[in-house]
Design an enzyme around this catalytic site. Sequence first.
Site, short mmCIF file in Angstrom:
data_model
loop_
_atom_site.label_atom_id
_atom_site.label_comp_id
_atom_site.label_asym_id
_atom_site.label_seq_id
_atom_site.Cartn_x
_atom_site.Cartn_y
_atom_site.Cartn_z
NE ARG A 51 92.94 -11.79 103.12
CZ ARG A 51 94.12 -12.23 102.69
NH1 ARG A 51 94.46 -13.51 102.80
NH2 ARG A 51 94.99 -11.40 102.14
CE1 TYR A 62 67.70 -16.47 107.09
CE2 TYR A 62 69.53 -16.70 105.56
CZ TYR A 62 68.76 -15.92 106.40
OH TYR A 62 69.06 -14.59 106.54
CG ASP A 108 71.73 -23.23 109.37
OD1 ASP A 108 71.84 -22.92 110.57
OD2 ASP A 108 71.50 -22.40 108.47
CE LYS A 167 69.92 -14.60 111.98
NZ LYS A 167 69.76 -15.67 111.02
C1 LIG Z 1 70.15 -15.88 109.64
C2 LIG Z 1 70.36 -17.26 109.19
C3 LIG Z 1 71.36 -17.57 108.26
C4 LIG Z 1 72.22 -16.50 107.61
O1 LIG Z 1 73.06 -15.88 108.53
P1 LIG Z 1 73.57 -14.34 108.36
O2 LIG Z 1 74.38 -14.16 109.60
O3 LIG Z 1 72.37 -13.48 108.28
O4 LIG Z 1 74.37 -14.29 107.10
C5 LIG Z 1 71.53 -18.89 107.92
N1 LIG Z 1 70.76 -19.86 108.45
C6 LIG Z 1 69.78 -19.60 109.33
C7 LIG Z 1 68.96 -20.72 109.86
C8 LIG Z 1 69.54 -18.30 109.73
O5 LIG Z 1 68.55 -18.05 110.60
#
Ligand SMILES: *Cc1c(COP(=O)(O)O)cnc(C)c1O
Length: 390
Positions: A45, A97, A169, A194
């Site tokens: 962890r 998001y 982000d 992604k």
């Molecule tokens: C998918 C996404 C998230 C969240 O990520 P997870 O891996 O699904 O928890 C945050 N920001 C953006 C822009 C996203 O496309």
Amino acid sequence: MLSATELIHSIPVDPLTGAISVPIYQTSTFEQEAPGINKGFDYSRSNNPTRAALENLMAKLEFGATGLAFSSGLAAIDAVLKLLKSGDEIVAVDDIYGGAYRLFTAVYEQYGIRVIFVDTSDTAAVEAAITPRTKLIWLESPTNPTLKISDIKAIAKLAKAYQCLLCVDNTFATPLLQQPLQLGADIVIHSATKYLGGHSDLIAGVLVAKDATVGAKLKFFQNACGAVLGPFDSWLVIRGIETLHLRMKHHCRTALKVAQFLATHPAIDTVYYPGLSTHPNHELALTQAKAGGGIISFTLVHDTNEAAVNIASNTQLFKLAESLGGIKSLIAHPANMTHKSIPADTRRAAGVQDSLLRLSIGLEEAEDLIADLSNVLNKLHIPATQAVHV
Ligand SMILES: *Cc1c(COP(=O)(O)O)cnc(C)c1O
């Protein structure tokens, strides 16, 4: 930006065995030589060699001091919010998001943290929303799903002047198109689910802090709260990043062709794609990022839920699914899917119309994707004078 060569050679060869692929250290604990004396790892962890390889790689890609990998993008976002205290305020992008919106409002507002949503593509609006309580500015650029662009450099200057942190982000752009820390941001987060993972086969999150002091606080929360990424999933993200250069090139090139096609189709009202010269922030987009990315959104002339559902349900190559950034092209209807947790009025006010559809351009041939879209768009009921056959 790291070149492909630098990226590939930032992934270390295993010093113990010479393994070319990063070994998956599938272990919870590590033998100690004497109590408290170890080889840098005591419990997975806190630290794990496979996760550390990913964390170091991400720190290099984003030009930061500290990289940290989490069990999801939201867990990474959650760690950043834990830097705040009751009474603090966040100024956040309004076209945020959906999951981040839910976390900010339904979870953190309970603890006395206030979130002010503004159109961050308007830098003056960001400044106007800052109060003495503002501790964090939260950007997505491009945004999800209307692909708005915010001036990261200008907002980083504001953050500095008002002594708050700027977190970006960077999921949509990836560090290969845009490096927010180089533009002055303090923290970058990614949903590695992604493009970084890139194959729609895992859930993961990453954050990178520009300076080691903020990095150490975030690492404390990573260990104290425990939402770490497992060794196997860490390896999958590394494996994804190995081909990120090639994939992003293809995604961007194909997306531009698809966006250009959509812009000419009479059933389409607006195309949102930063790589098109008609995008309101096209110039800024290409100043701070290398290309327009792989995501396109569009609205229909018939701005109804039904028309959008019809398109989203009938494409063949574009699979109807949430998420983005993988090898297969996906189509999503945010009003019914990713943005369902945002109240309809708030959603529309942020520019997410009922007929808005979002495409994640995969690694197929552009001509095949265009034919798929053309087929469903031509079948939409549109006035005869406007009907086209492509
Ligand atoms: C998918 C996404 C998230 C969240 O990520 P997870 O891996 O699904 O928890 C945050 N920001 C953006 C822009 C996203 O496309």
